[in-house]
Enzyme design. Structure first.
Site, PDB file in Angstrom:
ATOM      1  N   VAL A 268     -10.659  30.767 -15.096  1.00  0.00           N
ATOM      2  CA  VAL A 268     -10.370  30.884 -13.674  1.00  0.00           C
ATOM      3  C   VAL A 268     -11.626  30.583 -12.872  1.00  0.00           C
ATOM      4  CG1 VAL A 268      -8.508  32.564 -14.017  1.00  0.00           C
ATOM      5  CG2 VAL A 268     -10.823  33.372 -13.579  1.00  0.00           C
ATOM      6  N   SER A 269     -11.443  30.091 -11.653  1.00  0.00           N
ATOM      7  CA  SER A 269     -12.516  29.808 -10.718  1.00  0.00           C
ATOM      8  C   SER A 269     -13.469  28.776 -11.323  1.00  0.00           C
ATOM      9  CB  SER A 269     -13.221  31.100 -10.316  1.00  0.00           C
ATOM     10  OG  SER A 269     -14.056  30.913  -9.201  1.00  0.00           O
ATOM     11  N   ASN A 270     -14.753  29.083 -11.448  1.00  0.00           N
ATOM     12  CA  ASN A 270     -15.652  28.139 -12.112  1.00  0.00           C
ATOM     13  C   ASN A 270     -15.237  27.902 -13.554  1.00  0.00           C
ATOM     14  OD1 ASN A 270     -17.138  27.903  -9.790  1.00  0.00           O
ATOM     15  ND2 ASN A 270     -18.931  28.999 -10.545  1.00  0.00           N
TER      16      ASN A 270
END
Length: 612
Positions: A268-270
């Protein structure tokens, strides 16, 4: 000028690890585990024995000796911090009842430091192998930490799904993490998380810094490697390491190879961007299909065209304009950030500063706020993203991210930040001071990889009244919009992070909240999916209504009432992908999911409106 030596690696020389080609026995030997630990009984893989009640507790696990915690104490505290940073563990949030698992999973951890070819600093890799690993259905879930977190940064995402399903879980900190280095005492983190001295060797990060430098060096900011450009290679190397760890764990079942072991990447995200970058990487020979599927949540991915924008671009824009722009939105429409009454005077001061700098128009506060708001809307921000973005404004997150990323993109070392920023422990007046032994002991377990936090703050050399952080923010913004040598250098680093297309035929599921105010889908997921689908790639897209970026902040009542968690959809997509690979179903179709917030009640399965 004399400088500190580059970081030393533990154990065997890992710098030559191949990131492509077949996995020969010789290549496998180059990424052998350097540390193996067992976790059973009161110390399991998933929660370090804390269980749901323990990770939900408001106070972290304590150290017997605050200045000298043991590796086991550090691990338990790091797991506690990373669970709370990613998942909504509030009693009404539904975790462990409606979705997700914190059931005890006994097993072993295999860990190592490895350096990508061309990099100067190592990254951490760790593989969790459950005792219940399914040898008849060999499975590895490979993941990268969200944000700049340490090695356990994705345990609530990948570990919580992979371990109960009998898969090994391979983690990488993708060249960031919480391996801070104290320049004053010449000490940093060992492979086991404890603090060690430079002259003792074996540290996970040793910066290339001038002699006499003071303060704290942060790996993501000061490695001089621009790790984001190599996120995909970090993920693939972690998958290679997982095969070596499985050979060690189950010698009678070896060899484990990409052609006999399923590999699913999730983040998730980065971490979501990292697994999408891994999806681009081709193998050869027996490794040609090294990756079997990808699930990426709210990815911070840069795509050229289709409306894609670098996170540094819209992040520095938000850092400058959003505090003022939020005053244009009705107060009742914003969740508390969390102390709105204290924040509004600062937002009003920002409007006045922007007006004085010629960055907004208007002769009164309302007109200035409207000008800032219109600029953000004109560059692609939605009202939903602006509303959720109040959280990042309230915690000064935009500035923290920009400070670290500007240094990373420009490959700047300690003392070289073009805007004069640095990191250190701080006095009450925000001036730098030396860190204490007790503070240093917390960096590895409590640090997020991006100060401020865990006793390390941002030293801003340009602080000046009346809007104290504005000069530094303007400098950071000029690195995106200006034409100085430093700006060119930073933008070149950003360009190196652009994503390509996933491998032809590789199943990919992208999931993003429509209300994400940190990584708005309009700048990231939507352009990626549009480009990939136009090229005929096997990419599916779930857009979740009423989901923002931080499940962990749903414990705040105003956010929990308004937004839904994203983790249930990550787990559901992994279930669907696993079934598809088993031949028991199809990949999910594109969907806009009409999820409903819990309001004043508790999360119920029906509110999630999970796609069928």
């Amino acid at each position: 000028m004399s400088r500190l030596p580059c970081a030393l690696l533990l154990g065997m020389a890992l710098a030559g690890c191949s990131t492509s080609g077949t996995r020969s026995d010789a290549a496998a030997a180059m990424i052998e585990p350097q540390r193996v630990s067992e976790h059973r009984g009161s110390d399991d893989l998933l929660t370090a024995g804390l269980g749901l009640d323990g990770v939900r507790a408001m106070t972290p696990p304590a150290f017997a000796d605050a200045a000298r915690p043991t590796p086991a104490e550090l691990r338990r505290r790091a797991i506690w911090n990373n669970w709370r940073g990613i998942a909504d563990l509030s009693p009404s949030g539904g975790y462990g009842q409606v979705y997700g698992s914190t059931a005890a999973v006994p097993g072993r951890e295999f860990s190592a430091l490895a350096t990508l070819p061309g990099a100067s600093q190592p990254h951490r890799m760790m593989v969790q192998v459950p005792d219940g690993f399914d040898l008849a259905k060999r499975c590895v879930v490979v993941t990268a930490s969200s944000g700049s977190r340490g090695i356990y940064g994705s345990i609530a995402v990948a570990g919580a799904w992979g371990l109960p399903n009998g898969c090994a879980v391979a983690y990488t900190d993708k060249g960031a993490g919480s391996d801070y280095f104290d320049l004053d005492t010449q000490s940093g983190s060992r492979e086991d998380g404890t603090t060690g001295q430079l002259d003792g060797g074996g540290l996970a990060f040793v910066p290339d810094a001038p002699l006499g430098a003071t303060g704290v060096a942060v790996k993501h900011a000061h490695s001089k490697d621009n790790p984001e450009a190599d996120w995909g290679r970090h993920v693939k190397q972690a998958a290679e390491f997982a095969l070596a760890a499985l050979d060690r764990a189950f010698p009678d079942a070896a060899p484990f190879r990409f052609d006999n072991t399923r590999v699913i990447a999730v983040g998730v995200s980065n971490g979501g961007a990292a697994v999408l970058r891994a999806a681009e990487l081709e193998g050869t020979g027996a490794d040609a299909g090294w990756l079997d599927a990808v699930v990426a949540g709210e990815p911070n991915v840069l795509v050229e065209g289709h409306g894609g924008r670098p996170a540094y671009d819209y992040g520095t824009e938000a850092a400058l304009l959003m505090p003022c722009a939020l005053l244009h939105l009705p107060a009742e429409s914003l969740p508390q950030p969390p102390l709105r009454a204290q924040a509004e005077p600062l937002w009003a001061a920002r409007c006045a500063s922007l007006k004085a700098a010629g960055l907004v128009e208007g002769d009164n506060l309302a007109a200035q706020a409207a000008s800032a708001y219109q600029q953000l809307r004109g560059s692609g921000w939605t009202d939903a993203a602006l509303t959720a973005g109040a959280l990042s404004v309230g915690f000064d997150l935009w500035r923290a991210v920009a400070v670290t990323y500007a240094s990373a993109y420009g490959r700047y070392g300690v003392g070289e930040h073009p805007c004069g920023f640095a990191f250190a422990a701080q006095n009450p007046d925000f001036s730098a001071r030396a860190a204490t032994a007790a503070e240093r002991s917390l960096w590895w377990s409590d640090g997020s990889g991006i100060p401020p936090g865990a006793g390390v703050g941002i030293i801003d050399s340009q602080l000046a009244p009346p809007d104290f952080t504005l000069p530094g923010l303007q400098c950071l913004r000029q690195l995106q919009t200006g034409d100085s040598a430093a700006a060119v250098r930073v933008r070149q680093g950003i360009a190196a992070t652009a994503a390509g297309l996933p491998r032809q035929g590789l199943p990919v599921v992208v999931i993003h909240g429509t209300d994400d105010g940190l990584i708005p889908q309009a700048f990231s997921s939507a352009p990626y999916v549009a480009k990939a689908q136009a090229a005929g790639r096997y990419v599916r897209y779930w857009q979740v209504r009423n989901a923002q970026h931080f499940d962990g902040f749903l414990a705040l009542p105003a956010y929990g009432a308004r937004y839904v968690p994203l983790l249930p959809y990550m787990y559901a997509a992994l279930d669907r992908v696993q079934a598809y690979l088993d031949g028991n179903g199809s990949l999910p179709t594109d969907a806009v999911i009409d999820a409903r917030p819990r309001g004043a009640g508790a999360v119920e399965a029906a509110q999630l409106a999970m796609p069928r």
